[in-house]
Structure formats: C-alpha cells, structure tokens
Design a protein around this motif. Structure first.
Motif, PDB file in Angstrom:
ATOM      1  N   ASN A 368      56.154  39.704  38.659  1.00 17.13           N
ATOM      2  CA  ASN A 368      54.830  40.279  38.411  1.00 17.13           C
ATOM      3  C   ASN A 368      54.749  40.923  37.041  1.00 17.13           C
ATOM      4  N   SER A 369      55.884  41.430  36.539  1.00 20.99           N
ATOM      5  CA  SER A 369      55.905  42.087  35.227  1.00 20.99           C
ATOM      6  C   SER A 369      55.482  41.131  34.123  1.00 20.99           C
ATOM      7  N   ASP A 370      55.803  39.845  34.282  1.00 17.52           N
ATOM      8  CA  ASP A 370      55.508  38.868  33.239  1.00 17.52           C
ATOM      9  C   ASP A 370      54.271  38.032  33.533  1.00 17.52           C
ATOM     10  N   GLU A 371      53.941  37.874  34.813  1.00 16.65           N
ATOM     11  CA  GLU A 371      52.956  36.864  35.163  1.00 16.65           C
ATOM     12  C   GLU A 371      51.643  37.410  35.709  1.00 16.65           C
ATOM     13  N   VAL A 372      51.552  38.704  35.979  1.00 12.52           N
ATOM     14  CA  VAL A 372      50.272  39.308  36.364  1.00 12.52           C
ATOM     15  C   VAL A 372      49.638  39.885  35.101  1.00 12.52           C
ATOM     16  N   ARG A 373      48.497  39.353  34.744  1.00 14.92           N
ATOM     17  CA  ARG A 373      47.841  39.753  33.496  1.00 14.92           C
ATOM     18  C   ARG A 373      46.741  40.761  33.770  1.00 14.92           C
ATOM     19  N   LEU A 374      46.695  41.803  32.928  1.00 16.25           N
ATOM     20  CA  LEU A 374      45.631  42.813  32.999  1.00 16.25           C
ATOM     21  C   LEU A 374      44.613  42.538  31.906  1.00 16.25           C
ATOM     22  N   GLU A 375      43.333  42.597  32.264  1.00 16.54           N
ATOM     23  CA  GLU A 375      42.264  42.453  31.281  1.00 16.54           C
ATOM     24  C   GLU A 375      41.248  43.568  31.499  1.00 16.54           C
ATOM     25  N   PHE A 376      40.920  44.286  30.435  1.00 24.12           N
ATOM     26  CA  PHE A 376      39.951  45.373  30.515  1.00 24.12           C
ATOM     27  C   PHE A 376      38.570  44.842  30.141  1.00 24.12           C
ATOM     28  N   LEU A 377      37.611  45.059  31.019  1.00 26.85           N
ATOM     29  CA  LEU A 377      36.250  44.597  30.773  1.00 26.85           C
ATOM     30  C   LEU A 377      35.475  45.640  29.963  1.00 26.85           C
ATOM     31  N   PRO A 378      34.624  45.199  29.055  1.00 27.83           N
ATOM     32  CA  PRO A 378      33.740  46.160  28.386  1.00 27.83           C
ATOM     33  C   PRO A 378      32.789  46.774  29.409  1.00 27.83           C
ATOM     34  N   PHE A 379      32.433  48.020  29.199  1.00 28.62           N
ATOM     35  CA  PHE A 379      31.557  48.694  30.152  1.00 28.62           C
ATOM     36  C   PHE A 379      30.184  48.047  30.138  1.00 28.62           C
ATOM     37  N   ASP A 380      29.680  47.711  31.309  1.00 26.05           N
ATOM     38  CA  ASP A 380      28.383  47.047  31.439  1.00 26.05           C
ATOM     39  C   ASP A 380      27.687  47.596  32.681  1.00 26.05           C
ATOM     40  N   PRO A 381      26.684  48.468  32.514  1.00 26.82           N
ATOM     41  CA  PRO A 381      26.002  49.049  33.680  1.00 26.82           C
ATOM     42  C   PRO A 381      25.215  48.034  34.503  1.00 26.82           C
ATOM     43  N   ASP A 382      25.020  46.821  33.963  1.00 27.85           N
ATOM     44  CA  ASP A 382      24.268  45.797  34.684  1.00 27.85           C
ATOM     45  C   ASP A 382      25.157  44.863  35.500  1.00 27.85           C
ATOM     46  N   ARG A 383      26.478  45.024  35.430  1.00 22.52           N
ATOM     47  CA  ARG A 383      27.373  44.025  36.020  1.00 22.52           C
ATOM     48  C   ARG A 383      27.189  43.898  37.531  1.00 22.52           C
ATOM     49  N   GLY A 384      26.969  44.999  38.218  1.00 22.20           N
ATOM     50  CA  GLY A 384      26.796  44.928  39.666  1.00 22.20           C
ATOM     51  C   GLY A 384      25.545  44.158  40.057  1.00 22.20           C
ATOM     52  N   ALA A 385      24.441  44.435  39.388  1.00 22.96           N
ATOM     53  CA  ALA A 385      23.205  43.716  39.679  1.00 22.96           C
ATOM     54  C   ALA A 385      23.321  42.250  39.284  1.00 22.96           C
ATOM     55  N   ARG A 386      23.994  41.990  38.170  1.00 24.50           N
ATOM     56  CA  ARG A 386      24.176  40.594  37.747  1.00 24.50           C
ATOM     57  C   ARG A 386      25.042  39.839  38.753  1.00 24.50           C
ATOM     58  N   GLY A 387      26.059  40.505  39.282  1.00 22.98           N
ATOM     59  CA  GLY A 387      26.881  39.863  40.293  1.00 22.98           C
ATOM     60  C   GLY A 387      26.105  39.568  41.561  1.00 22.98           C
ATOM     61  N   ALA A 388      25.192  40.470  41.934  1.00 21.31           N
ATOM     62  CA  ALA A 388      24.353  40.227  43.114  1.00 21.31           C
ATOM     63  C   ALA A 388      23.459  39.009  42.900  1.00 21.31           C
ATOM     64  N   ALA A 389      22.934  38.853  41.684  1.00 20.52           N
ATOM     65  CA  ALA A 389      22.175  37.642  41.364  1.00 20.52           C
ATOM     66  C   ALA A 389      23.081  36.422  41.392  1.00 20.52           C
ATOM     67  N   GLY A 390      24.317  36.601  40.910  1.00 17.08           N
ATOM     68  CA  GLY A 390      25.279  35.506  40.935  1.00 17.08           C
ATOM     69  C   GLY A 390      25.598  35.034  42.341  1.00 17.08           C
ATOM     70  N   ARG A 391      25.619  35.969  43.305  1.00 19.91           N
ATOM     71  CA  ARG A 391      25.858  35.571  44.689  1.00 19.91           C
ATOM     72  C   ARG A 391      24.724  34.677  45.202  1.00 19.91           C
ATOM     73  N   ILE A 392      23.505  34.957  44.752  1.00 16.89           N
ATOM     74  CA  ILE A 392      22.372  34.111  45.131  1.00 16.89           C
ATOM     75  C   ILE A 392      22.522  32.710  44.539  1.00 16.89           C
ATOM     76  N   VAL A 393      22.894  32.644  43.271  1.00 16.05           N
ATOM     77  CA  VAL A 393      23.104  31.336  42.640  1.00 16.05           C
ATOM     78  C   VAL A 393      24.207  30.566  43.364  1.00 16.05           C
TER      79      VAL A 393
END
Length: 400
Positions: A368-393
């Motif tokens: 896991n030390s070598d093969e689990v990758r961490l990625e930090f997302l930029p802060f986006d206050p719309d991400r939750g609502a966009r994901g809810a729309a994505g579930r509809i799509v």
C-alpha cells in the motif's frame, strides 16, 4: 414470444453497454466500441444509428488519422452531445443548500443557493422544492432528466427514504417521492458524500479508475468507496461514515453519535472550530481572535490565522490532521484502493496537505505504501450538487 422478449432484453443491455463505453471513452469509433465490448460491428452500428437519430450522439473526425496502403474512408468518432439533456443536482449541507443544473458532462447551466435547510421536514421540503423549481424555470425548452439530492445521514436510495438523520423530523421520510410529486420529475436521493464520489466518477477528466475511495473532510468526515461502478452503501445505508470510528478512546464526546473520541469529535471542522473557540476564550490564539472579532468563527479565519503563524491554531490543526492521517491510512490498509481522493477546505493550505500525506505514509502497510495513490482535490463548493446531477445522468441517461 419468450425468444422475442429475450432478444429485446439483449438489445437493451447492449445499448446500455455501448452508451456507457462511449460516455467514458469518447471520442471513440464504432470499430473500437465493438472491439472493447466484444460485439459485432453491425450490432454497434445499428445501436449507434438509433442514438444518432434520437439526437443523443454526435460524430466528429478522428484526429491524426492516416489511410493505410489500401486507402479507405476516414472513420468518424462518437461522443454524446452534452446539450442533448440536462440534470438537476442538490446538496443539503450544514452551510446551506446548493443546487445546480448541468449538461451531460457536468458543466454548470444554472445555479441556486439558499440558507441552511430547516430542521422541520415540511419546511425543508418546501425549501428544496423551491430551489429545484427555480432551476427548472431557468431552463425553458430543455430536456430535464430528473433531480438528484444529496444530504447527510443514512439514505436508502432504492426506496428514496431517509433512514437516519441528525434532524429527527427527517427520519423515515420518503423524500424522493415527496419531491417528485412536487416537481413532476424523477428524483434520486443519497448520502451527500456518496453523491460527491459520483461527481468524480462521472465528470473527472481523465477518467477515474473503476475503484477508488473519497475521503471527505467537512463539518463531519466520511469516506465512501466506489467499486465496479457502484458506490457501496452497506446493509444499513450507512457505509462511509468513517467519522464515527473511534481514534481516541476516552476522548471528547461526539454530539452526533454520543461516543467518546470518534474521528468527528477530534478532527472534523466542527471539532477544530470548537477547540479554536475554546482557545480564544482562554486568552490564546491571538491572531485568530483578531481575525474573528465578535463574529461567528469560520474555517477561513482558522486557516488565515495558521498562515499568519498563530501557534495555538497550528497546534490544534496538527493534532487534527494526524488523526485524519491515521484514519485514512487505516482505510487504505483495509481496502487497498488504487486511489484515495481527499476533499476538504482544510487541505487548501499546502503544509496541511504535506502533513496528511506524511502521516498516511507513516502508517501504510506493505505494498500500500507504493501503490495506493493520494490525490488532493481543489476545493469546490458545488461538487456535491454536481455529483447529484451526475447520479441522474448515470442512472436515467446511461442506464436507460
């Protein structure tokens, strides 16, 4: 008759598979679709012709194509017309209500924001319906697929119901059906963190792997997991609630779960703000006190004080981030996902990201030390609502 119904079902299944592959891999040629799905080219061509006639797909020249020695016609690549339909998405979160209308690729067409959802269910329902109706009014003549809603708690998507919520009056309510009757649209509900992972699954470019975890740091902490195209909700519809795992036995009491020393109680934004407010009351954290004045303490002020060198704030944040890192490493050791996305306003400050990454690396085990990758997302206050729309799509467009 049985044979005819079997052929129709096979055709529907092939259509869904073709749609999903085009959505994920576009632009892509008919031949490549057939190769990747193991279907015949005539099967793909027939299905694609239907979707072109329905206005779903669009064709475009293939870049950098060169004819072979025998010549040949230049192939055309396929992609969805993002304007063919739109979806509504909403997140009910401690900071308020955010609602978006997006096209099929997640681009924002309209946005509505409102104050925090009321604790009384009927008032919350009124507020949510008004926001979604406002979005509908901004989209005259557009095909609206449906509305997705993300909110905290144990949400049973299949039944459209709220199994458990920190608002007692919301519990047991059939939110999807209640909203659907008001809007005249199909409504899908789920936990807001699980909707956020759908945003990355559907709309991220380049596309995400088939399995990944989403470590969400906010007023509470969650870590939903996507595997094989599904966000796991668990038998109680409560999967992902890592914030209520115990990391400090005998620690402070969590006002939500009532246990001592859960991750939410020691490392969430609520916990950080509570500790910072106490520091100010005790005459410590002078830079933060100056920034806050007599107003409500906010995370933006906490990060500003940290950047200005407030040692008391720094100490509070370092302790919280170490607990977050331990919990994240435990998750990676348990599940071994290829990718963990980290989303949280707290992580906008680079030293906080570096401390979290260092802490996780310290406690990861084996490969896991070598093969689990961490990625930090930029802060986006719309991400939750966009994901809810994505579930509809995902469910009403690609799944149809």
């Amino acid at each position: 008759m049985k044979q005819d119904s079997g052929l129709l079902e096979m055709k529907r299944q092939n259509r869904r598979r073709i749609k999903a592959l085009i959505y994920r891999k576009a632009p892509i040629t008919r031949g490549e679709v057939a190769r990747q799905l193991g279907l015949t080219l005539p099967t793909v061509t027939t299905s694609v012709a239907d979707m072109l006639a329905e206005g779903m797909l669009q064709e475009m020249p293939v870049d950098h194509w060169q004819a072979g020695p025998q010549g040949g016609r230049k192939p055309l690549a396929l992609d969805f017309d993002p304007a063919a339909a739109c979806a509504l998405g909403m997140e009910l979160h401690p900071g308020g209500i955010t609602a978006l209308a997006t096209d099929l690729r997640g681009r924002t067409l309209a946005r509505v924001r409102a104050e925090q959802a009321p604790a009384a269910y009927s008032a919350m329902l009124d507020a949510a319906a008004r926001c979604l109706q406002d979005l509908q009014n901004q989209l005259p003549g557009r095909r609206v697929l449906g509305a997705g809603v993300g909110l905290p708690g144990f949400i049973e998507t299949a039944r459209g119901s709220i199994r458990f919520s920190y608002h007692p009056d919301w519990q047991g309510r059939q939110l999807a059906a209640d909203l659907s009757s008001r809007l005249g649209l199909e409504v899908i509900i789920d936990n807001n963190a699980r909707m956020r992972i759908t945003s990355e699954e559907m709309f991220a470019r380049p596309t995400r792997p088939d399995a990944f975890a989403y470590f969400f740091i906010s007023r509470g902490i969650a870590c939903p997991v996507l595997a094989a195209g599904d966000v796991w909700s668990g038998c109680t519809a409560g999967a992902g609630e890592i914030g209520h795992t115990i990391v400090q036995p005998g620690g402070p009491v969590c006002p939500r779960c009532g246990h001592h020393g859960c991750l939410d109680a020691v490392a969430s934004e609520n916990a950080i703000l509570r500790q910072c407010a106490q520091a100010i009351q005790e005459g410590r954290a002078p830079r933060l006190a100056a920034l806050a004045g007599n107003g409500t303490l906010e995370m933006a002020q906490v990060l500003a004080a940290q950047q200005q060198g407030d040692e008391d704030v720094e100490q509070i944040l370092v302790q919280a981030i170490r607990y977050l890192g331990i919990a994240l490493a435990n998750t990676a050791n348990l599940l071994s996902p290829p990718l963990v996305l980290v989303d949280g306003y707290l992580m906008q400050h680079r030293p906080n990201r570096e401390l979290l990454r260092h802490t996780v690396a310290r406690y990861l085990y084996g490969l896991n030390s070598d093969e689990v990758r961490l990625e930090f997302l930029p802060f986006d206050p719309d991400r939750g609502a966009r994901g809810a729309a994505g579930r509809i799509v995902k469910q009403l467009w690609l799944g149809a």
